[in-house]
Design an enzyme around this catalytic site. Structure first.
Site, PDB file in Angstrom:
ATOM      1  N   GLY A  19     -15.263 -10.271   4.982  1.00  0.00           N
ATOM      2  CA  GLY A  19     -15.093 -10.199   6.441  1.00  0.00           C
ATOM      3  C   GLY A  19     -13.937 -11.010   6.998  1.00  0.00           C
ATOM      4  CG  HIS A 116      -4.802   0.082   0.740  1.00  0.00           C
ATOM      5  ND1 HIS A 116      -5.978   0.248   0.024  1.00  0.00           N
ATOM      6  CD2 HIS A 116      -3.793   0.099  -0.164  1.00  0.00           C
ATOM      7  CE1 HIS A 116      -5.680   0.368  -1.258  1.00  0.00           C
ATOM      8  NE2 HIS A 116      -4.367   0.278  -1.405  1.00  0.00           N
ATOM      9  CB  THR A 148      -6.851  11.811   6.851  1.00  0.00           C
ATOM     10  OG1 THR A 148      -6.293  11.285   5.636  1.00  0.00           O
ATOM     11  CG2 THR A 148      -5.877  11.594   7.997  1.00  0.00           C
TER      12      THR A 148
HETATM   13  C1  GRF Z   1      -8.817  -6.535   2.198  1.00  0.00           C
HETATM   14  O1  GRF Z   1      -7.894  -6.881   1.204  1.00  0.00           O
HETATM   15  C2  GRF Z   1      -8.548  -5.157   2.743  1.00  0.00           C
HETATM   16  O2  GRF Z   1      -7.193  -4.828   2.760  1.00  0.00           O
HETATM   17  C3  GRF Z   1      -9.273  -4.274   1.749  1.00  0.00           C
HETATM   18  O3  GRF Z   1     -10.443  -4.982   1.434  1.00  0.00           O
HETATM   19  C4  GRF Z   1     -10.226  -6.377   1.625  1.00  0.00           C
HETATM   20  C5  GRF Z   1     -11.279  -6.843   2.576  1.00  0.00           C
HETATM   21  O4  GRF Z   1     -11.257  -8.235   2.777  1.00  0.00           O
HETATM   22  N1  GRF Z   1      -9.512  -2.966   2.297  1.00  0.00           N
HETATM   23  P1  GRF Z   1     -12.094  -8.888   3.934  1.00  0.00           P
HETATM   24  O5  GRF Z   1     -13.553  -8.436   3.753  1.00  0.00           O
HETATM   25  O6  GRF Z   1     -11.544  -8.409   5.255  1.00  0.00           O
HETATM   26  O7  GRF Z   1     -11.936 -10.359   3.746  1.00  0.00           O
END
Ligand code: GRF
Length: 208
Positions: A19, A116, A148
């Site tokens: 989170g 991402h 998407t």
């Molecule tokens: C992040 O690296 C995000 O880019 C990916 O999952 C991870 C989540 O981290 N989709 P967090 O739970 O927000 O700390």
């Protein structure tokens, strides 16, 4: 070209774990860098650290486990129902480790964002930082995109580059990418909520 116009500002944040991106969004709202309200935080896992973090911040936070649902669409419909009942305008996936299916895409067309940890379209899917390191790229980064039906492939809202160092491990690289994620996500949400953009094919085009 589709033009959204300004969106109302109620966010639904979907998480599965730590989170930290949720925390960055909460922080940006508190510091008035982002004009929005988090209407609900939803996790597919009861043990997600982000759920406690959300509750500590005084937010409505619920676990919606996929266990009770017969298939993915049924779970997605339940997610969309909860988000709809909370009058969510924009859904932000923040480490939500599930594919979002058609019922969610229909309920929130061009209204779901994901973050991402790579410069998409390079290294979609799991372990993006490990993929980047093993491939030997000199620059990786973070991407915020509209969601998407294709995994990590929707129109790109913002990206940030992060150089790869020769002595990087997956952990050190991921930590530097994360710093950029935390800066990028609130900014991308602000841009999308402001509504001064349109889609031209798969290009996210801003209007100044
Ligand atoms: C992040 O690296 C995000 O880019 C990916 O999952 C991870 C989540 O981290 N989709 P967090 O739970 O927000 O700390």
């Amino acid at each position: 070209m589709s033009r959204p116009g300004p969106l109302a500002r109620r966010l639904g944040v979907l998480i599965s774990g730590r989170g930290s991106n949720l925390e960055a969004i909460v922080d940006a709202i508190a510091r008035k860098r982002l004009d929005a309200t988090i209407a609900i935080v939803l996790s597919n896992r009861p043990d997600a650290r982000g759920l406690q973090l959300a509750r500590d911040a005084g937010l409505e936070a619920r676990c919606l486990s996929p266990r009770g649902y017969t298939d993915r669409d049924a779970y997605d419909r339940a997610l969309a129902d909860v988000l709809g009942s909370c009058r969510v305008d924009l859904v932000c996936l923040a480490g939500f480790m599930r594919l979002v299916g058609q019922p969610m895409l229909d309920a929130f067309p061009d209204r779901i964002l994901n973050i991402h940890p790579s410069l998409l379209p390079a290294f979609p899917g799991l372990d993006a930082q490990k993929q980047a390191l093993e491939h030997g790229v000199r620059i990786t980064g973070a991407t915020v995109h509209l969601v998407t039906s294709a995994l990590d492939a929707g129109p790109i809202v913002l990206q940030a580059a992060v150089p790869v160092r020769d002595d990087d491990t997956v952990e050190t690289l991921a930590a530097r990418v994360l710093v950029e994620e935390h800066r990028l996500y609130p900014e991308a949400i602000r841009i999308v909520l402001d509504g001064r953009w349109s889609l031209d094919g798969r290009r996210f085009v801003r209007h100044f």
